[in-house]
Scaffold this motif. Structure first.
Motif, PDB file in Angstrom:
ATOM      1  N   LEU A  40     -35.005  18.858 -39.951  1.00 21.11           N
ATOM      2  CA  LEU A  40     -33.807  19.469 -40.448  1.00 21.11           C
ATOM      3  C   LEU A  40     -33.077  18.907 -42.160  1.00 21.11           C
ATOM      4  N   ALA A  41     -33.502  18.200 -42.689  1.00 16.15           N
ATOM      5  CA  ALA A  41     -33.273  17.994 -43.642  1.00 16.15           C
ATOM      6  C   ALA A  41     -33.209  19.440 -44.960  1.00 16.15           C
ATOM      7  N   ARG A  42     -34.576  20.468 -44.350  1.00 16.40           N
ATOM      8  CA  ARG A  42     -34.904  21.415 -44.816  1.00 16.40           C
ATOM      9  C   ARG A  42     -34.115  22.908 -44.743  1.00 16.40           C
ATOM     10  N   ARG A  43     -33.549  22.271 -43.837  1.00 20.83           N
ATOM     11  CA  ARG A  43     -32.369  23.055 -43.977  1.00 20.83           C
ATOM     12  C   ARG A  43     -31.214  23.675 -44.476  1.00 20.83           C
ATOM     13  N   ASP A  44     -31.240  24.438 -45.267  1.00 18.18           N
ATOM     14  CA  ASP A  44     -30.636  24.505 -46.762  1.00 18.18           C
ATOM     15  C   ASP A  44     -29.311  25.516 -46.460  1.00 18.18           C
ATOM     16  N   ASP A  45     -29.430  26.170 -44.552  1.00 17.44           N
ATOM     17  CA  ASP A  45     -28.564  26.925 -44.244  1.00 17.44           C
ATOM     18  C   ASP A  45     -27.434  26.342 -43.252  1.00 17.44           C
ATOM     19  N   ARG A  91     -37.428   9.626 -50.415  1.00 17.23           N
ATOM     20  CA  ARG A  91     -38.770  10.047 -50.636  1.00 17.23           C
ATOM     21  C   ARG A  91     -39.858  10.498 -49.031  1.00 17.23           C
ATOM     22  N   ASP A  92     -38.803  10.512 -47.955  1.00 16.42           N
ATOM     23  CA  ASP A  92     -38.883  10.857 -46.287  1.00 16.42           C
ATOM     24  C   ASP A  92     -38.706  12.191 -46.363  1.00 16.42           C
ATOM     25  N   LEU A  93     -37.433  12.396 -47.389  1.00 15.62           N
ATOM     26  CA  LEU A  93     -37.324  13.517 -46.565  1.00 15.62           C
ATOM     27  C   LEU A  93     -36.830  14.253 -47.263  1.00 15.62           C
ATOM     28  N   TYR A  94     -37.031  14.503 -48.669  1.00 12.43           N
ATOM     29  CA  TYR A  94     -36.970  15.407 -49.949  1.00 12.43           C
ATOM     30  C   TYR A  94     -38.355  14.353 -50.701  1.00 12.43           C
ATOM     31  N   PRO A  95     -39.592  15.317 -49.973  1.00 16.32           N
ATOM     32  CA  PRO A  95     -40.518  14.138 -50.897  1.00 16.32           C
ATOM     33  C   PRO A  95     -41.151  15.097 -52.681  1.00 16.32           C
ATOM     34  N   ASP A  96     -41.083  16.406 -52.058  1.00 17.24           N
ATOM     35  CA  ASP A  96     -40.872  16.957 -53.425  1.00 17.24           C
ATOM     36  C   ASP A  96     -40.297  17.579 -54.358  1.00 17.24           C
ATOM     37  N   GLU A  97     -38.962  16.953 -54.112  1.00 23.16           N
ATOM     38  CA  GLU A  97     -37.808  16.361 -54.965  1.00 23.16           C
ATOM     39  C   GLU A  97     -38.257  15.329 -55.966  1.00 23.16           C
TER      40      GLU A  97
END
Length: 102
Positions: A40-45, A91-97
């Protein structure tokens, strides 16, 4: 038991962060809940998830307005501090940021 602050004032600062973290990070949540949150965290919509990410970012950068007791009560994290929990969550939800910095 009293209602969580985010139920009484859903537009309060950090209400989205506390509500979503409580739903997906509480130790009694469904065993797949944390993995569901990662998706869900990656859902920017979804505005809710954009608000959650913004709340999380703001809480990491400046936790002074965060209702720490409310967050702990909803999540019951065992990271040792609110700041450590928030950083781990990022870190868990946005590891690439990169981790937000003050």
């Amino acid at each position: 038991m009293r209602d969580p602050f985010w139920k009484k004032t859903p537009d309060a600062p950090f209400a989205t962060l506390v509500r979503i973290a409580g739903t997906y990070c509480h130790p009694e949540a469904d065993e797949n809940a944390y993995d569901d949150l990662k998706v869900l965290a990656r859902r920017d919509d979804r505005r809710e998830m954009t608000d959650f990410k913004n709340d999380l970012r703001r809480a990491i950068v400046d936790p002074s307005g965060l209702p720490e007791w409310e967050l702990y009560r909803e999540v019951q994290f065992d990271d040792g501090s609110t700041e450590k929990f928030l950083r781990r969550l990022w870190r868990d939800l946005y590891p690439d940021e990169p981790l937000p910095e003050p």
